[in-house]
Design a protein around this motif. Structure first.
Motif, PDB file in Angstrom:
ATOM      1  N   PHE A 135     101.113  88.066  40.801  1.00 24.71           N
ATOM      2  CA  PHE A 135     101.204  89.522  40.611  1.00 24.71           C
ATOM      3  C   PHE A 135      99.999  90.202  41.261  1.00 24.71           C
ATOM      4  O   PHE A 135      99.048  90.576  40.579  1.00 24.71           O
ATOM      5  CB  PHE A 135     101.248  89.865  39.116  1.00 24.71           C
ATOM      6  N   PRO A 136     100.056  90.364  42.592  1.00 23.07           N
ATOM      7  CA  PRO A 136      98.890  90.883  43.331  1.00 23.07           C
ATOM      8  C   PRO A 136      98.432  92.263  42.851  1.00 23.07           C
ATOM      9  O   PRO A 136      97.271  92.606  43.024  1.00 23.07           O
ATOM     10  CB  PRO A 136      99.372  90.955  44.782  1.00 23.07           C
ATOM     11  N   LEU A 137      99.342  93.026  42.250  1.00 20.56           N
ATOM     12  CA  LEU A 137      98.960  94.381  41.841  1.00 20.56           C
ATOM     13  C   LEU A 137      98.416  94.446  40.416  1.00 20.56           C
ATOM     14  O   LEU A 137      97.916  95.484  39.974  1.00 20.56           O
ATOM     15  CB  LEU A 137     100.159  95.326  41.963  1.00 20.56           C
ATOM     16  N   GLN A 138      98.544  93.346  39.703  1.00 20.02           N
ATOM     17  CA  GLN A 138      98.088  93.340  38.312  1.00 20.02           C
ATOM     18  C   GLN A 138      96.565  93.444  38.250  1.00 20.02           C
ATOM     19  O   GLN A 138      95.857  92.675  38.894  1.00 20.02           O
ATOM     20  CB  GLN A 138      98.539  92.039  37.630  1.00 20.02           C
ATOM     21  N   ARG A 139      96.069  94.383  37.483  1.00 15.06           N
ATOM     22  CA  ARG A 139      94.601  94.475  37.327  1.00 15.06           C
ATOM     23  C   ARG A 139      94.122  93.502  36.260  1.00 15.06           C
ATOM     24  O   ARG A 139      94.681  93.424  35.165  1.00 15.06           O
ATOM     25  CB  ARG A 139      94.192  95.902  36.952  1.00 15.06           C
ATOM     26  N   ILE A 140      93.083  92.726  36.603  1.00 14.89           N
ATOM     27  CA  ILE A 140      92.558  91.704  35.697  1.00 14.89           C
ATOM     28  C   ILE A 140      91.048  91.856  35.572  1.00 14.89           C
ATOM     29  O   ILE A 140      90.369  92.119  36.559  1.00 14.89           O
ATOM     30  CB  ILE A 140      92.812  90.281  36.236  1.00 14.89           C
ATOM     31  N   ASP A 141      90.566  91.690  34.367  1.00 15.82           N
ATOM     32  CA  ASP A 141      89.123  91.724  34.160  1.00 15.82           C
ATOM     33  C   ASP A 141      88.743  90.621  33.174  1.00 15.82           C
ATOM     34  O   ASP A 141      88.870  90.770  31.965  1.00 15.82           O
ATOM     35  CB  ASP A 141      88.736  93.111  33.617  1.00 15.82           C
ATOM     36  N   GLY A 142      88.331  89.454  33.699  1.00 16.12           N
ATOM     37  CA  GLY A 142      87.995  88.309  32.845  1.00 16.12           C
ATOM     38  C   GLY A 142      86.766  88.578  31.995  1.00 16.12           C
ATOM     39  O   GLY A 142      85.817  89.202  32.454  1.00 16.12           O
ATOM     40  N   GLN A 143      86.825  88.131  30.746  1.00 16.82           N
ATOM     41  CA  GLN A 143      85.696  88.313  29.828  1.00 16.82           C
ATOM     42  C   GLN A 143      85.226  86.941  29.358  1.00 16.82           C
ATOM     43  O   GLN A 143      85.929  86.258  28.618  1.00 16.82           O
ATOM     44  CB  GLN A 143      86.125  89.124  28.600  1.00 16.82           C
ATOM     45  N   GLN A 144      84.045  86.546  29.805  1.00 20.93           N
ATOM     46  CA  GLN A 144      83.511  85.262  29.394  1.00 20.93           C
ATOM     47  C   GLN A 144      82.617  85.437  28.173  1.00 20.93           C
ATOM     48  O   GLN A 144      81.801  86.360  28.128  1.00 20.93           O
ATOM     49  CB  GLN A 144      82.728  84.630  30.553  1.00 20.93           C
ATOM     50  N   GLY A 145      82.790  84.581  27.185  1.00 19.25           N
ATOM     51  CA  GLY A 145      81.928  84.671  26.005  1.00 19.25           C
ATOM     52  C   GLY A 145      82.587  84.040  24.807  1.00 19.25           C
ATOM     53  O   GLY A 145      83.769  83.681  24.873  1.00 19.25           O
ATOM     54  N   ASP A 146      81.821  83.867  23.708  1.00 18.41           N
ATOM     55  CA  ASP A 146      82.469  83.271  22.541  1.00 18.41           C
ATOM     56  C   ASP A 146      83.158  84.346  21.711  1.00 18.41           C
ATOM     57  O   ASP A 146      82.763  85.506  21.696  1.00 18.41           O
ATOM     58  CB  ASP A 146      81.505  82.389  21.730  1.00 18.41           C
ATOM     59  N   TYR A 147      84.213  83.899  21.036  1.00 19.80           N
ATOM     60  CA  TYR A 147      85.074  84.821  20.294  1.00 19.80           C
ATOM     61  C   TYR A 147      84.300  85.645  19.279  1.00 19.80           C
ATOM     62  O   TYR A 147      84.534  86.835  19.118  1.00 19.80           O
ATOM     63  CB  TYR A 147      86.160  84.045  19.543  1.00 19.80           C
ATOM     64  N   GLN A 148      83.380  84.977  18.582  1.00 20.53           N
ATOM     65  CA  GLN A 148      82.667  85.662  17.500  1.00 20.53           C
ATOM     66  C   GLN A 148      81.928  86.903  17.988  1.00 20.53           C
ATOM     67  O   GLN A 148      81.804  87.884  17.268  1.00 20.53           O
ATOM     68  CB  GLN A 148      81.671  84.709  16.857  1.00 20.53           C
ATOM     69  N   LEU A 183      88.394  84.171  11.909  1.00 26.87           N
ATOM     70  CA  LEU A 183      88.756  84.598  13.267  1.00 26.87           C
ATOM     71  C   LEU A 183      89.674  85.827  13.222  1.00 26.87           C
ATOM     72  O   LEU A 183      89.498  86.795  13.964  1.00 26.87           O
ATOM     73  CB  LEU A 183      89.453  83.452  14.015  1.00 26.87           C
ATOM     74  N   LEU A 184      90.660  85.774  12.306  1.00 27.57           N
ATOM     75  CA  LEU A 184      91.600  86.896  12.201  1.00 27.57           C
ATOM     76  C   LEU A 184      90.888  88.162  11.724  1.00 27.57           C
ATOM     77  O   LEU A 184      91.234  89.274  12.123  1.00 27.57           O
ATOM     78  CB  LEU A 184      92.755  86.530  11.261  1.00 27.57           C
ATOM     79  N   GLN A 185      89.881  87.980  10.883  1.00 28.25           N
ATOM     80  CA  GLN A 185      89.119  89.149  10.443  1.00 28.25           C
ATOM     81  C   GLN A 185      88.304  89.746  11.591  1.00 28.25           C
ATOM     82  O   GLN A 185      88.171  90.965  11.686  1.00 28.25           O
ATOM     83  CB  GLN A 185      88.239  88.790   9.244  1.00 28.25           C
ATOM     84  N   ASP A 186      87.805  88.887  12.460  1.00 27.71           N
ATOM     85  CA  ASP A 186      87.108  89.392  13.655  1.00 27.71           C
ATOM     86  C   ASP A 186      88.071  90.179  14.541  1.00 27.71           C
ATOM     87  O   ASP A 186      87.715  91.234  15.077  1.00 27.71           O
ATOM     88  CB  ASP A 186      86.512  88.235  14.471  1.00 27.71           C
ATOM     89  N   ILE A 187      89.291  89.656  14.701  1.00 25.27           N
ATOM     90  CA  ILE A 187      90.289  90.363  15.513  1.00 25.27           C
ATOM     91  C   ILE A 187      90.635  91.705  14.854  1.00 25.27           C
ATOM     92  O   ILE A 187      90.695  92.742  15.514  1.00 25.27           O
ATOM     93  CB  ILE A 187      91.560  89.509  15.715  1.00 25.27           C
TER      94      ILE A 187
END
Ligand code: AVJ
Length: 330
Positions: A135-148, A183-187
């Motif tokens: 999907f060449p037109l799809q905008r993507i912005d990767g986020q590296q890091g831990d979930y917490q 984890l669900l509470q963080d979300i």
């Protein structure tokens, strides 16, 4: 000044291991019941082995979830209408499921900004490349890091006002029920009321089917688990003899979980050169490497409710093996 720093560091005979992997290995192997976190199964080799597991005929999970996405993906987020949203995916898969979902979103004429989130930049880059090709037109912005760190502030990351979180593949199954709740509470904290969470969970079923999935004929699961010993050999200078451990898998109906062990076939001592650490294994002693929890629909309902979500719908496959459960944050 440079000299004095150099002197100070070289003078330490055994610098304490600083990284989390080393600390967790020493702690986990020093317990009366040896145990390591399943997240350590996923180094680069482990991630590749997991990909091969998903292609085994016995491992029904991935294939079944793909079927659910292909059947219902265009309806998943119907009540967002045509309003563009932020789509966060926790723990990058290899892209198959994401691509299948984007195809369905295209059909539904829904647009999103895609934010893959992972602790591994390598995994994010791989996924971004695949999505970009498809999907060449799809905008993507990767986020590296831990979930917490990332999850509680999700709503400040995306450009759009509506947020959707994907947590697929029964990855939640690796968490204890307490860890899953936190984890669900963080979300929950990271979302606004009305935002959505789509969770993939493996459903409790007859134990032969589940046992077979983690005991595949080709031995990929066995290799996947043994790779953890290989990883400790490579990264921590350990001398595990992989020939002296057996892959042993059980279904524990009291925990509703598949549990994976590596069992020593004979008494042995393992030395971690880099850690200045030694550990004994008795003959037939087990090292617990993974738990994969299974769920009933009622349990999923109560998990949603106690963490501030309402179930919108359970999307299951024709054989009721797996569910993609859609939740709305209250
Ligand atoms: C990626 C955690 C969902 O528990 O089924 C597969 C990992 N372990 N075979 C699972 C796994 C052994 C998988 N998850």
């Amino acid at each position: 000044m440079t000299t004095s720093i150099r002197t100070a560091t070289t003078r330490q005979p055994n610098p304490p291991p600083a990284d989390q992997f080393s600390l967790d290995v020493i702690e986990g192997l020093s317990r009366p019941q040896k145990k390591l976190s399943s997240m350590y199964l996923y180094d680069d080799a482990g991630s590749q082995l997991f990909d091969q597991i998903t292609e085994q005929p016995e491992y029904y999970l991935t294939r079944t979830e793909l079927e659910i996405i292909r059947s219902y993906g265009a309806r998943f987020f119907a009540h967002l209408g045509n309003e563009a949203f932020n789509l966060f995916e926790l723990g990058c898969g290899n892209g198959d499921k994401t691509i299948a979902l984007f195809k369905q979103l295209q059909k539904a004429q829904q647009h999103c900004l895609f934010y893959p989130i992972d602790i591994s930049q390598y995994a994010i880059d791989g996924l971004m490349r695949r999505i970009h090709q498809a999907f060449p037109l799809q905008r993507i912005d990767g986020q590296q890091g831990d979930y917490q760190q990332l999850l509680p502030r999700l709503k400040s990351v995306g450009l759009h006002s509506k947020n959707v979180v994907l947590f697929l593949g029964s990855n939640i199954g690796n968490y204890s029920s307490q860890d899953a709740d936190s984890l669900l509470q963080d979300i929950y904290q990271g979302l606004n009321p009305g935002d959505l969470l789509l969770m993939g969970l493996d459903l409790t079923k007859d134990y032969q089917t589940m046992l077979a999935a983690y005991n595949d004929e080709q031995g990929m699961t066995r290799q996947f688990n043994l790779n953890l010993l290989q990883r400790m050999n490579q990264e921590l200078g350990a001398d595990f003899d992989l020939g002296k451990f057996q892959h042993y898998e059980i279904y524990n109906p009291l925990e509703q979980a598949m549990q994976s062990f590596l069992v020593a076939t004979e008494h042995q001592t393992v030395t971690f050169k880099q850690l200045n650490f030694q550990v004994n294994f008795d003959a037939h002693e087990a090292l617990w490497v993974e738990s994969s929890h299974k769920y009933g629909l009622k349990e999923i309902d109560s998990m949603a409710r106690r963490n501030g979500f309402e179930v919108v719908r359970h999307y299951t496959d024709s054989r009721q093996q797996f569910v993609d459960s859609l939740w709305q944050r209250l």
